[in-house]
Write an enzyme that holds these catalytic residues in place. Sequence first.
Site, mmCIF file in Angstrom:
data_model
loop_
_atom_site.group_PDB
_atom_site.id
_atom_site.type_symbol
_atom_site.label_atom_id
_atom_site.label_comp_id
_atom_site.label_asym_id
_atom_site.label_seq_id
_atom_site.Cartn_x
_atom_site.Cartn_y
_atom_site.Cartn_z
ATOM 1 N N LYS A 193 0.826 -1.213 0.000
ATOM 2 C CA LYS A 193 0.000 0.000 0.000
ATOM 3 C C LYS A 193 0.860 1.263 0.000
ATOM 4 O O LYS A 193 0.479 2.265 -0.594
ATOM 5 C CB LYS A 193 -0.963 -0.002 1.189
ATOM 6 C CG LYS A 193 -2.146 -0.934 0.963
ATOM 7 C CD LYS A 193 -3.287 -0.619 1.902
ATOM 8 C CE LYS A 193 -4.458 -1.545 1.647
ATOM 9 N NZ LYS A 193 -5.510 -1.412 2.644
ATOM 10 N N LYS A 243 -3.672 -9.860 -5.044
ATOM 11 C CA LYS A 243 -4.985 -10.209 -4.496
ATOM 12 C C LYS A 243 -6.070 -9.243 -5.001
ATOM 13 O O LYS A 243 -5.784 -8.088 -5.324
ATOM 14 C CB LYS A 243 -4.945 -10.272 -2.970
ATOM 15 C CG LYS A 243 -5.128 -8.973 -2.263
ATOM 16 C CD LYS A 243 -5.545 -9.212 -0.810
ATOM 17 C CE LYS A 243 -5.653 -7.878 -0.105
ATOM 18 N NZ LYS A 243 -6.560 -7.852 0.993
ATOM 19 N N LYS A 269 -10.698 -4.183 -2.998
ATOM 20 C CA LYS A 269 -11.784 -3.230 -3.299
ATOM 21 C C LYS A 269 -11.250 -1.845 -3.654
ATOM 22 O O LYS A 269 -11.940 -1.070 -4.293
ATOM 23 C CB LYS A 269 -12.799 -3.175 -2.154
ATOM 24 C CG LYS A 269 -12.253 -2.698 -0.832
ATOM 25 C CD LYS A 269 -13.351 -2.617 0.208
ATOM 26 C CE LYS A 269 -13.194 -3.622 1.324
ATOM 27 N NZ LYS A 269 -11.963 -3.517 2.122
HETATM 28 N N1 AQP Z 1 -8.805 -11.109 -2.284
HETATM 29 C C1 AQP Z 1 -9.166 -11.603 -1.130
HETATM 30 N N2 AQP Z 1 -9.352 -12.925 -0.986
HETATM 31 C C2 AQP Z 1 -9.742 -13.436 0.200
HETATM 32 N N3 AQP Z 1 -9.993 -12.700 1.286
HETATM 33 C C3 AQP Z 1 -9.830 -11.377 1.187
HETATM 34 N N4 AQP Z 1 -9.996 -10.374 2.058
HETATM 35 C C4 AQP Z 1 -9.718 -9.207 1.466
HETATM 36 N N5 AQP Z 1 -9.381 -9.414 0.185
HETATM 37 C C5 AQP Z 1 -9.429 -10.750 -0.023
HETATM 38 C C6 AQP Z 1 -10.417 -10.579 3.429
HETATM 39 O O1 AQP Z 1 -11.472 -9.672 3.686
HETATM 40 C C7 AQP Z 1 -11.399 -9.279 5.052
HETATM 41 C C8 AQP Z 1 -11.594 -7.819 5.183
HETATM 42 O O2 AQP Z 1 -10.615 -7.130 4.504
HETATM 43 P P1 AQP Z 1 -10.446 -5.591 4.776
HETATM 44 O O3 AQP Z 1 -11.428 -4.830 4.029
HETATM 45 O O4 AQP Z 1 -10.431 -5.321 6.223
HETATM 46 O O5 AQP Z 1 -9.000 -5.297 4.291
HETATM 47 P P2 AQP Z 1 -8.214 -5.817 3.098
HETATM 48 O O6 AQP Z 1 -7.723 -7.188 3.360
HETATM 49 O O7 AQP Z 1 -7.192 -4.776 2.818
HETATM 50 O O8 AQP Z 1 -9.291 -5.886 1.914
HETATM 51 P P3 AQP Z 1 -9.222 -5.185 0.518
HETATM 52 O O9 AQP Z 1 -10.447 -5.547 -0.225
HETATM 53 O O10 AQP Z 1 -7.918 -5.485 -0.142
HETATM 54 O O11 AQP Z 1 -9.339 -3.669 0.920
HETATM 55 P P4 AQP Z 1 -8.418 -2.487 0.519
HETATM 56 O O12 AQP Z 1 -8.427 -2.464 -0.975
HETATM 57 O O13 AQP Z 1 -9.017 -1.286 1.129
HETATM 58 O O14 AQP Z 1 -7.056 -2.785 1.055
HETATM 59 C C9 AQP Z 1 -10.074 -9.763 5.604
HETATM 60 O O15 AQP Z 1 -10.306 -10.878 6.456
HETATM 61 C C10 AQP Z 1 -9.317 -10.187 4.395
HETATM 62 O O16 AQP Z 1 -8.493 -11.292 4.652
#
Ligand code: AQP
Length: 333
Positions: A113, A196, A199
């Site tokens: 990030k 991965k 969002k």
């Molecule tokens: N691609 C993924 N596959 C499986 N699990 C995922 N998680 C996120 N992306 C994947 C799981 O979703 C939960 C919540 O995630 P979060 O929103 O707290 O943070 P994150 O992991 O940073 O999710 P994003 O979608 O990638 O958000 P941004 O883009 O804002 O960083 C967690 O349990 C995570 O494992």
Amino acid sequence: MRFISGVQPSGTITLGNYIGAIRNFVLLQDDPKFTDFLVFVADMHAITVPQNKEELRKNIKSLVAIYLACGLDPKKVHIFIQSEVPAHAMLGWILQCNGYIGELERMTQYKDKSQRHQTDGVSVGLLTYPSLMAADILLYDTDLVPVGQDQKQHLELTRTLAERFNNKYGETFVVPDAYISKAGAKIMSLCDPTKKMSKSDPNPKGYISLLDDINVIKKKIKSAITDLDTKVKYDKENKPGISNLLTIMSCCTNKSIEELEEIYKDSNYATFKEDVANAVVSVIEPIQKKYYELINSKYLDEVLDEGKDYANYLANKKIAKVINKVGLGRKTK
Ligand code: AQP
């Protein structure tokens, strides 16, 4: 046993968040080993990167409606917003003061990030985010935390911080274990299957949002990056795109990867992708239907008010103990 987990309202929830996190919450809410179940909206985590105020508010509410639409039942689960429970920030700070910069700099998510946000500035919060995540967990004496593979490293740090605090100040925190679902724990980007699905990916073609129009979902899957080969076979190293689609389909149909390989052994990629698209739509369509029934209802506030009171009750008890152990403020009983 108590369960707690949350998702950031940093965009619209993706299929990755659903498969890696929310779907497991829904399954686990009926597991009798959890006598107490809390799920929150991690809005304070979301501001580690720049957010538009109106969008953030919209995403917070939207995530609550998504939780309910995916099947979380407020009779079994307390749903709350992280910023409405101030003890999270307080414990986050105390844990930061017991963590080391080197530990935080090693986090893969920070490295990724901070690269992405070079131009708009890397916030201190992006670096210290794992100590707030540790606070989210440790405030509630949780034994088991469901996380996707990508969050495993943060949970390890939570364990380290808990053990360090317990050694320094005396037994205070439960040291939690990770609960990682076997199939499809990590869903990859449709544009770059080595990354991965996220969002906040600036390219919306990389992710499937739970609120994407059904035709958009189908299009995104059909244009997912695959290799030049023609065989539908799971091979993460050499065929990451097809392997990702197999994982997604396995999660959406409850069929094993091996079963799917057998079914599609004589199919071309176009037929396979068409079926993956239909499988994903069959999971997302009912969620969308419920979501639109809920999003403007007063029920969301009722659910959040109950969750806020309950989470504050638990968190305030814990933070009072921590404050005494550290020697902050005046001694309380
Ligand atoms: N691609 C993924 N596959 C499986 N699990 C995922 N998680 C996120 N992306 C994947 C799981 O979703 C939960 C919540 O995630 P979060 O929103 O707290 O943070 P994150 O992991 O940073 O999710 P994003 O979608 O990638 O958000 P941004 O883009 O804002 O960083 C967690 O349990 C995570 O494992």
